[in-house]
Design an enzyme around this catalytic site. Sequence first.
Site, PDB file in Angstrom:
ATOM      1  N   THR A  70       9.903  -3.109 -31.799  1.00 34.69           N
ATOM      2  CA  THR A  70      10.636  -1.886 -32.135  1.00 34.69           C
ATOM      3  C   THR A  70      10.503  -1.570 -33.619  1.00 34.69           C
ATOM      4  OG1 THR A  70      12.221  -2.116 -30.333  1.00 34.69           O
ATOM      5  CG2 THR A  70      12.932  -0.830 -32.234  1.00 34.69           C
ATOM      6  N   ASN A 147       4.551  -0.704 -20.887  1.00 36.66           N
ATOM      7  CA  ASN A 147       5.561  -1.719 -20.627  1.00 36.66           C
ATOM      8  C   ASN A 147       6.260  -1.549 -19.280  1.00 36.66           C
ATOM      9  OD1 ASN A 147       6.431   0.588 -22.308  1.00 36.66           O
ATOM     10  ND2 ASN A 147       8.486  -0.211 -21.955  1.00 36.66           N
ATOM     11  N   GLN A 175       2.420  -5.574 -24.730  1.00 35.11           N
ATOM     12  CA  GLN A 175       2.279  -5.994 -23.332  1.00 35.11           C
ATOM     13  C   GLN A 175       0.858  -6.430 -22.955  1.00 35.11           C
ATOM     14  OE1 GLN A 175       4.736  -6.333 -21.155  1.00 35.11           O
ATOM     15  NE2 GLN A 175       6.394  -5.368 -22.286  1.00 35.11           N
ATOM     16  N   ALA A 194       6.480 -11.820 -30.124  1.00 38.86           N
ATOM     17  CA  ALA A 194       6.320 -13.198 -29.648  1.00 38.86           C
ATOM     18  C   ALA A 194       6.995 -13.482 -28.314  1.00 38.86           C
ATOM     19  CB  ALA A 194       6.839 -14.173 -30.706  1.00 38.86           C
ATOM     20  N   HIS A 195       8.172 -12.903 -28.080  1.00 40.12           N
ATOM     21  CA  HIS A 195       8.910 -13.274 -26.870  1.00 40.12           C
ATOM     22  C   HIS A 195       8.288 -12.733 -25.594  1.00 40.12           C
ATOM     23  CE1 HIS A 195      11.331  -9.523 -25.870  1.00 40.12           C
ATOM     24  NE2 HIS A 195      10.814  -9.197 -27.030  1.00 40.12           N
ATOM     25  N   CYS A 317      19.743   2.709 -19.689  1.00 37.56           N
ATOM     26  CA  CYS A 317      21.097   3.234 -19.868  1.00 37.56           C
ATOM     27  C   CYS A 317      21.258   3.796 -21.272  1.00 37.56           C
ATOM     28  CB  CYS A 317      22.129   2.135 -19.623  1.00 37.56           C
ATOM     29  SG  CYS A 317      22.174   1.570 -17.913  1.00 37.56           S
TER      30      CYS A 317
END
Length: 370
Positions: A70, A147, A175, A194-195, A317
């Site tokens: 982000t 994504n 991705q 990384a995650h 949301c």
Amino acid sequence: MIYLDNAATTVLDGDVLAAMLPYLQSNYGNSQSQHAAGRAAAQGLISARDRVAAVFGCKAEEVYFLSGGTEAGNLAVKGVCSAHGKGHLIISAIEHPAVIESAKQMQNQGFEVTFIKPDSRGIIPPEEVEKAVRPDTVFCAVMAANNEIGTIQNVQKIGEICTRHGIFYYCDCVQSVGVVPFPVGVANAFAVSAHKFHGPKGVAAMYIKSGSKIQGIISGGRQERGLRGGTVNVASAVGLATALEKAVNGENNAKIASLRNTFVKRVLTEIEGTHLNGDPVERVPSNANISFDGCEGENVLFCLDLKGICVSTGSACSAGAVTPSHVIAATAGETYAKSAVRFTFGKYNTAEDVDLTVTALKEIISKIRK
């Protein structure tokens, strides 16, 4: 628990944790400090940057550590706009919200933006990017792989178009690690988080080509060669480098694709009124985004969760209101967007996970439709 939300985040790899621990416990100094503890941390950071650069295929001074994808999207859009002051942006309509919302903010500040729509497969046609180019175009963003629906874009051709016209090209590679080659030859910037490949949360690596016209958007320090203020998370940078080296060989792709393909085939044949979103071939091996006629995606998600199966929907949301996925709405329409569920497989999933999830889905979809 069956975890089929690997596009959202992945479990930390044991080797990655082991590489990080020394920089959380013994070499915990601030890498900017001039004493021995600081130098030990700085050495770890230098090594991590060199390792990432080797994987990217670029110079170490072209690698920057940030907090995530982000931030990278924000830096790319706002940093280029800040450096130019005015101009025109080309943004794919299925980019990550970090890029789309940043572009809209720049639009409010006087920049003009052209949003390129995908075709029904979720592909951004390079020729449409070419048509959108104007004399005052300063920036273009088209991600390597989406994504939500996993479609892979022709970043090489799009990058060549931008290079030919002198346009800063940002490619979101969050991705696509281990699936699509890094576009170091045609992009001014790209980023990985990384995650998404079994590394720690809260850290990203961003390539920015030397000489590119971009300014930092976080002030307050001279870290990251003045482009990104803030104390660098050395342990996470080391973790990212370790996870990246393990991920790029793609050794698990065949297994993951086989599980995904079996899952998709069974769902589409054993459950009526189901539709695969995105291109069936040009997509990352992990992703299966499926719409279920007569169902709300959130209802399917909640019912699966009650059975211990973790997935996500193609919706987000905002201010307490659920809105359909902008990606699937752009490719397949609002109805499919509202009924979409994203299943993303990883290296730790098994054939049994597929069997149990298909069985659960058949029961859940039947109940919801009744």
